[in-house]
Scaffold this active site. Structure first.
Site, short mmCIF file in Angstrom:
data_model
loop_
_atom_site.label_atom_id
_atom_site.label_comp_id
_atom_site.label_asym_id
_atom_site.label_seq_id
_atom_site.Cartn_x
_atom_site.Cartn_y
_atom_site.Cartn_z
N ARG A 57 -1.69 6.58 7.96
CA ARG A 57 -1.10 5.44 8.65
C ARG A 57 0.18 5.85 9.35
O ARG A 57 1.27 5.47 8.95
CB ARG A 57 -0.83 4.29 7.67
CG ARG A 57 -2.04 3.60 7.08
CD ARG A 57 -2.91 2.87 8.12
NE ARG A 57 -2.19 1.91 8.94
CZ ARG A 57 -2.11 0.61 8.68
NH1 ARG A 57 -2.71 0.11 7.62
NH2 ARG A 57 -1.46 -0.18 9.49
N GLU A 80 -11.81 6.83 -5.18
CA GLU A 80 -11.90 6.44 -3.77
C GLU A 80 -13.32 6.72 -3.26
O GLU A 80 -13.99 7.64 -3.73
CB GLU A 80 -10.87 7.26 -2.97
CG GLU A 80 -10.64 6.79 -1.58
CD GLU A 80 -9.89 5.46 -1.50
OE1 GLU A 80 -10.12 4.75 -0.51
OE2 GLU A 80 -9.09 5.15 -2.39
N ARG A 88 2.44 4.32 -16.96
CA ARG A 88 2.59 3.78 -18.32
C ARG A 88 3.79 4.37 -19.05
O ARG A 88 4.34 3.76 -19.96
CB ARG A 88 1.34 4.03 -19.14
CG ARG A 88 0.16 3.22 -18.71
CD ARG A 88 -0.98 3.33 -19.71
NE ARG A 88 -2.28 3.20 -19.10
CZ ARG A 88 -2.77 2.11 -18.55
NH1 ARG A 88 -2.03 1.04 -18.51
NH2 ARG A 88 -3.97 2.08 -18.03
N ARG A 127 -3.81 6.93 -4.05
CA ARG A 127 -3.46 5.71 -3.34
C ARG A 127 -3.08 4.64 -4.35
O ARG A 127 -3.68 4.54 -5.42
CB ARG A 127 -4.63 5.23 -2.48
CG ARG A 127 -4.97 6.14 -1.31
CD ARG A 127 -6.23 5.63 -0.62
NE ARG A 127 -6.54 6.32 0.61
CZ ARG A 127 -7.25 7.45 0.70
NH1 ARG A 127 -7.74 8.02 -0.39
NH2 ARG A 127 -7.49 8.01 1.87
N CYS A 163 -7.37 2.37 -12.71
CA CYS A 163 -7.67 3.57 -11.92
C CYS A 163 -9.13 3.51 -11.46
O CYS A 163 -10.00 2.99 -12.17
CB CYS A 163 -7.49 4.83 -12.75
SG CYS A 163 -5.78 5.27 -13.08
N ARG A 173 0.84 -1.20 0.00
CA ARG A 173 0.00 0.00 0.00
C ARG A 173 0.87 1.24 0.00
O ARG A 173 1.96 1.26 0.54
CB ARG A 173 -0.88 0.04 1.26
CG ARG A 173 -2.04 -0.91 1.25
CD ARG A 173 -3.10 -0.59 0.20
NE ARG A 173 -3.40 0.82 0.09
CZ ARG A 173 -4.40 1.45 0.71
NH1 ARG A 173 -5.21 0.78 1.49
NH2 ARG A 173 -4.60 2.73 0.54
#
Length: 122
Positions: free
Chosen positions: A116, A78, A63, A90, A75, A7
């Site tokens: 996080r 969210e 790419r 993300r 893609c 992640r």
């Protein structure tokens, strides 16, 4: 060998094509660097953006990177949870590796480090 998920997230300052592409490259390069992986080992990459980032597809940046043209990319938007982080990209990098789950190093950059703090390095 197992498939492991790595992640990562990064925030950008504005909904501008260059910032989105540059942020995506910065994040992916750091994930690759700290986990010592190569594109050949990547099964796929899922890229999500918050709804306020619609100036370009972040996968365009990936790419254009050397040796990444065969890596499957996707893609998505969210989930728009009220009060969630804005201008955030993300990545979920699925990699074929002998590394254990505990050896995987997740990467959170810029404002996304707040997502996080337990995994973010200073």
């Amino acid at each position: 060998m197992s498939v492991r998920g790595i992640r990562g997230a990064i925030t950008v300052d504005a909904n501008e094509e260059k910032l989105i592409l540059d942020g995506t490259i910065e994040l992916l390069n750091e994930i690759v660097r700290v986990n010592e992986i190569v594109p050949e080992d990547i099964a796929s990459v899922l890229v999500t953006v918050t709804q306020d980032l619609d100036a370009t597809f972040p996968a365009r940046a990936i790419r254009q990177m050397a040796d990444w043209e065969l890596v499957p990319l996707m893609c998505s938007i969210e989930i728009p949870v009220k009060g969630s982080m804005e201008r955030c990209i993300r990545l979920m990098v699925l990699v074929n590796t002998d590394a254990s789950q505990a050896d995987i190093r997740h990467v959170y950059l810029a404002g996304a480090a707040a997502l996080r703090p337990d995994l973010s390095r200073k």
